[in-house]
Design an enzyme around this catalytic site. Structure first.
Site, PDB file in Angstrom:
ATOM      1  NE  ARG A  48      -3.053   0.329   3.238  1.00 23.62           N
ATOM      2  CZ  ARG A  48      -2.477   0.623   4.397  1.00 23.62           C
ATOM      3  NH1 ARG A  48      -1.892   1.793   4.562  1.00 23.62           N
ATOM      4  NH2 ARG A  48      -2.504  -0.227   5.404  1.00 23.62           N
ATOM      5  CE1 TYR A 100     -15.147  11.052 -17.491  1.00 26.00           C
ATOM      6  CE2 TYR A 100     -15.033  11.060 -15.110  1.00 26.00           C
ATOM      7  CZ  TYR A 100     -15.171  10.371 -16.306  1.00 26.00           C
ATOM      8  OH  TYR A 100     -15.352   9.018 -16.293  1.00 26.00           O
ATOM      9  CG  ASP A 172      -8.659  15.387 -16.632  1.00 28.31           C
ATOM     10  OD1 ASP A 172      -7.945  14.736 -17.414  1.00 28.31           O
ATOM     11  OD2 ASP A 172      -9.655  14.919 -16.060  1.00 28.31           O
ATOM     12  CE  LYS A 197     -11.498   7.044 -19.460  1.00 25.80           C
ATOM     13  NZ  LYS A 197     -11.829   8.355 -18.949  1.00 25.80           N
TER      14      LYS A 197
HETATM   15  C1  LIG Z   1     -12.283   8.904 -17.785  1.00 23.21           C
HETATM   16  C2  LIG Z   1     -11.920  10.258 -17.331  1.00 23.21           C
HETATM   17  C3  LIG Z   1     -11.762  10.535 -15.966  1.00 23.21           C
HETATM   18  C4  LIG Z   1     -12.021   9.519 -14.879  1.00 23.21           C
HETATM   19  O1  LIG Z   1     -11.075   8.491 -14.883  1.00 23.21           O
HETATM   20  P1  LIG Z   1     -11.373   6.971 -14.406  1.00 23.21           P
HETATM   21  O2  LIG Z   1     -10.084   6.290 -14.691  1.00 23.21           O
HETATM   22  O3  LIG Z   1     -12.530   6.464 -15.207  1.00 23.21           O
HETATM   23  O4  LIG Z   1     -11.694   7.041 -12.953  1.00 23.21           O
HETATM   24  C5  LIG Z   1     -11.383  11.812 -15.612  1.00 23.21           C
HETATM   25  N1  LIG Z   1     -11.195  12.785 -16.528  1.00 23.21           N
HETATM   26  C6  LIG Z   1     -11.356  12.556 -17.846  1.00 23.21           C
HETATM   27  C7  LIG Z   1     -11.142  13.676 -18.815  1.00 23.21           C
HETATM   28  C8  LIG Z   1     -11.728  11.298 -18.298  1.00 23.21           C
HETATM   29  O5  LIG Z   1     -11.893  11.081 -19.621  1.00 23.21           O
END
Ligand SMILES: *Cc1c(COP(=O)(O)O)cnc(C)c1O
Length: 374
Positions: A48, A100, A172, A197
């Site tokens: 952890r 998001y 982000d 992603k």
């Molecule tokens: C998918 C996404 C998230 C969230 O991420 P997870 O891995 O699904 O928790 C946050 N910001 C953007 C722009 C995203 O496309």
């Protein structure tokens, strides 16, 4: 310093590797042997707190984003939560009005009850952000391009504003990735990733990252939160993301190039009302995007069709090479009707389809669309 592609390939190696395997081993052990004097040979105690695969991933994320330190989490949302948990009741956060979707929900459904105040602002207008800042504002969060309307925010201008008001700017960078946009170089303090992603890139691993421009008080708090709350990725997930990073630059450049071709093709099609893609000169954010997205406008675009919802859903299911599914950034092209996912209170137009362009040949992708729009 070596170029991005070189660093991306190097990033997946780890230093504990004794038989010098070319591909990094996966350390599944949760615990590490303690020496007689109480010390640990390589600093790992319990997974952890730290694991060799996670350390490799965190070093790679910091390197690619140009930050001093990074922390990996079990999802993009967990990375965001760690940053929010550095706040105290009464603190304010400014987020985009089209943030998001799960971030908006997180702030409304969870953190409002913890006394965190959230303002949702259209960040394409810097003056409105400035008006929203007050003495309790601690963070400004940006997504550029935004989801699913591909709105562009001037990150460098916002970084100046954040600095003048002594607030943290978090970007982000899930959609553009460090291949196309470098928020820290533009003045941001923190970069957030959903590694699920483009970084992973194969739609088979859920993970997140938080990169900080500087080591210091904030990074120590994040590390403490990561260790105590335990929202960390498994060693195998870290390994998968590191593997994904090795092909990230080639994938993203190809996907961005194909998205540009597809967007240009859509723009001339009589059944398309509007194309939302910041690489097109018709896009209101084109100039800013050109300035801050140095090698392409990304693999994501949205289209507005001159059809009703039922017909749009029918068309999206007739496509051969676009799977109707949520998420983005994988090798396969995906398509999604956002409004039906987001629900009635969403401001997304009903005739909008969001497209994540994959690595298929762009001529086949265009032919697919040409067939279903006939
Ligand atoms: C998918 C996404 C998230 C969230 O991420 P997870 O891995 O699904 O928790 C946050 N910001 C953007 C722009 C995203 O496309």
């Amino acid at each position: 310093m070596a170029k991005l592609s070189t660093r991306a390939v190097q990033a997946g190696k780890n230093s504990l590797n004794k038989p010098r395997a070319v591909t990094a081993p996966i350390y599944l052990s949760t615990t590490y042997t303690r020496n007689e004097d109480g010390s640990y040979d390589d600093g790992f105690i319990y997974s952890r707190a730290g694991n060799p695969n996670r350390e490799t991933l965190e070093t790679a994320l910091a390197d690619l984003e140009g930050g001093e330190v990074a922390y990996a989490f079990g999802s993009g949302m967990a990375a965001m939560v760690a940053l929010i948990q550095t706040l105290a009741p009464g603190d304010e956060v400014i987020i985009p009005d089209d943030a998001y979707f799960a971030l908006t929900k997180l702030m409304n459904d969870v953190y409002s009850r913890w006394g965190i105040i959230t303002q949702r602002i259209d960040m394409t207008d810097i003056e409105r952000v400035e008006e929203a800042i007050n003495e309790n504002t601690r963070h400004i969060w940006v997504e550029s391009p935004s989801n699913p309307q591909l709105k562009i925010t001037d990150i460098a201008a916002l970084a100046e504003l954040a600095k003048a008001h002594d607030t943290l700017l978090a970007v982000d960078n899930t959609w553009p990735t460090p291949v196309l946009q470098n928020p820290i170089a533009l003045g941001a303090d923190a970069v957030i990733h959903s590694s699920s992603k483009y970084l992973g890139g194969h739609s088979d691993v859920l993970s997140g990252g938080l990169v900080l421009a500087k080591k210091g008080e904030l990074s120590e708090r994040i590390q403490h939160i990561q260790e105590l709350t335990g929202g960390v990725p498994s060693p195998f997930d870290c390994w998968l993301i590191c593997r994904g990073l090795q092909t990230l630059p080639v994938r993203v450049r190809e996907q961005s190039g194909s998205a540009m071709k597809l967007a240009t093709w859509f723009e001339d099609h009589p059944k398309i009302e509007r194309v939302l893609y910041p690489g097109l000169t018709s896009h209101p954010g084109y100039e800013v995007a050109k300035k801050q997205m140095h090698s392409g406008a990304g693999g994501m675009l949205s289209i507005l069709l001159k059809e009703n919802v039922n017909k749009i859903l029918e068309i999206s299911h007739q496509l051969r090479y676009f799977t109707t599914a949520t998420s983005l950034g994988g090798v396969e092209s995906l398509i999604e009707h956002r409004k039906s996912i987001e629900g009635d209170h969403s401001s997304t137009p009903e005739n909008l389809l969001r497209i994540s362009v994959g690595l298929e040949d762009v001529d086949d992708l265009i032919a697919d669309w040409s067939r279903v729009l006939k």
